[in-house]
Scaffold this motif. Structure first.
Motif, PDB file in Angstrom:
ATOM      1  N   ALA A 143      30.081 -21.939  -8.959  1.00  0.00           N
ATOM      2  CA  ALA A 143      28.939 -22.453  -8.198  1.00  0.00           C
ATOM      3  C   ALA A 143      28.717 -21.611  -6.945  1.00  0.00           C
TER       4      ALA A 143
ATOM      5  N   THR B  56      32.561 -24.765  -3.024  1.00  0.00           N
ATOM      6  CA  THR B  56      32.240 -24.713  -4.452  1.00  0.00           C
ATOM      7  C   THR B  56      32.738 -25.951  -5.173  1.00  0.00           C
TER       8      THR B  56
ATOM      9  N   THR C 285      30.210 -28.301  -7.235  1.00  0.00           N
ATOM     10  CA  THR C 285      30.489 -28.593  -8.647  1.00  0.00           C
ATOM     11  C   THR C 285      30.544 -30.088  -8.900  1.00  0.00           C
TER      12      THR C 285
ATOM     13  N   LEU D 232      18.903 -23.476 -11.154  1.00  0.00           N
ATOM     14  CA  LEU D 232      20.009 -24.405 -11.396  1.00  0.00           C
ATOM     15  C   LEU D 232      19.432 -25.713 -11.910  1.00  0.00           C
TER      16      LEU D 232
END
Length: 394
Positions: A300, A349, A353, A208
């Motif tokens: 995510a 998530t 994000t 990531l």
């Protein structure tokens, strides 16, 4: 080949949507000896990879249905996730110490996942009826009448004791049942692509990358005897409908590790916008929701398909018990158990994000410093891996 025989006039359970959640629901019902019909509006199943991450809890659930060994045999086991700011590694989260038979993330493209689930469904005596498009639901106290169109747009109806809506974010089943879908949208669009490329990061990790331009994720994909197939996901202000090699190269050059990165082929690409929404209820009378029909959120953490499969695996046995004579109120336990899990996934998530897409330098510096410090603590690293693997949903 899709099933082409005419539909029956009635069934115990009608499942609308033959993605991973719908297929899982069908397998559980077939295993319990329940009469069901599984419909899908598409003439054939998924042929692109879409969702590619299968977490430990989902592998545990699918193991109970006999599908995990086949999935693992066709997938790529990845034991860690790393977080970077260009060439600097901010955090590493390892899955190999988790208390599970599957201490890893399994990378399996969605078309492969659906193929494996369909094979197991057929082995249990079931199949998918394609293409049938549901147009209307009308419910009474003891059944639901479903109107549909077949491949030639010939109308028909089917009566079911219960209907499972597994028909995705734009679920007609949910809309016809009058269930609100609460939430919002993110302003960015996302690039989603499977590519062949040279990539300097080990294929045993999902990488990531955080940057002022946005967040990017690179996931190694199963590749037979080759080892240069990857999934790229990246936020951009406005993605092209089908991002090109040049589009993806530009993103990775600006945000990636700074080493030798070269896109050599785009196997498939698309753009999408991300929503964070949760169905107000999972049940309206004899209609129940699973998967994206019930919840949708940022990619995510790779939680979406996993949560949907787990929904279906929980709902199927409950329906089988009710159809075998147990009180219908048992179905209320489905929402009570599964909706809080989805609510937490949507919240998690969303936080990931928003933190990952911070733009200002002071905010990014604070984020990187905090993340680096926290993930040096073994207990924090373990908790992060446990949560991402959805083992807290047991």
């Amino acid at each position: 080949m899709p099933t082409i025989q005419p539909l029956p006039e009635s069934t115990n359970v009608l499942i609308v949507g033959a993605g991973p959640a719908g297929l899982t629901a069908a397998i559980t019902l077939a295993a319990a000896g329940v009469d069901f019909v599984l419909l899908d509006r598409l003439a054939e199943g998924a042929n692109t990879s879409r969702a590619a991450v299968v977490h430990a809890r989902t592998l545990e659930v699918l193991d109970e249905l006999g599908a995990t060994a086949d999935l693992v045999a066709r997938g790529l086991t990845v034991p860690r996730v790393t977080v970077h700011d260009r060439a600097s590694t901010i955090a590493t989260v390892d899955f190999d110490g988790l208390p599970t038979r599957y201490p890893f993330t399994l990378i399996t493209p969605q078309d492969v996942t659906e193929t494996v689930l369909l094979e197991h469904l057929r082995a249990a005596g079931g199949d998918v009826h394609r293409p049938y498009r549901v147009t209307e639901l009308a419910g009474t106290a003891d059944r639901v009448t479903v109107a549909y169109l077949d491949a030639s747009d010939t109308p028909g109806t089917l009566r079911a004791d219960y209907v499972i809506g597994a028909d995705g974010m734009h679920s007609l089943v949910r809309e016809q049942a009058g269930i609100a879908y609460i939430g919002g949208d993110y302003p960015e669009s996302f690039i989603l692509a499977d590519v062949r490329m040279t990539w300097p990061v080990a294929r045993r990790e999902v990488a990531l990358y955080l940057s002022p331009q946005g967040v990017s994720v690179v996931i190694p994909l199963p590749d037979g005897n080759r080892s240069n197939r990857y999934r790229v996901i990246a936020t951009v202000d406005e993605a092209a409908p089908e991002p090109t090699a040049r589009d993806i190269q530009t993103v990775l050059d600006a945000r990636g590790p700074g080493g030798p990165v070269q896109i050599t082929e785009v196997l498939w690409s698309s753009r999408f916008r991300v929503h964070h929404r949760l169905a107000e209820h999972y049940r309206a009378g004899r209609v129940l929701l699973v998967g994206d029909a019930a919840h949708v959120h940022s990619p995510a953490g790779g939680q979406g398909m996993n949560t949907g499969i787990q929904d279906a695996a929980a709902l199927g046995p409950l329906l089988a018990r009710v159809l075998a004579g147990e009180p219908e109120e048992l179905l209320d336990t489905y929402e009570a158990a599964r909706r809080p899990i989805a609510r937490d996934v949507v919240a998690l998530t969303d936080r990931i994000t928003r933190v990952a897409t911070l733009r200002s330098r002071p905010a990014r510096t604070a984020r990187n410093t905090a993340l680096s410090a926290l993930t040096r603590i073994p207990r924090i690293r373990h908790l992060m891996a446990y949560r991402l693997a959805e083992l807290d949903a047991r």
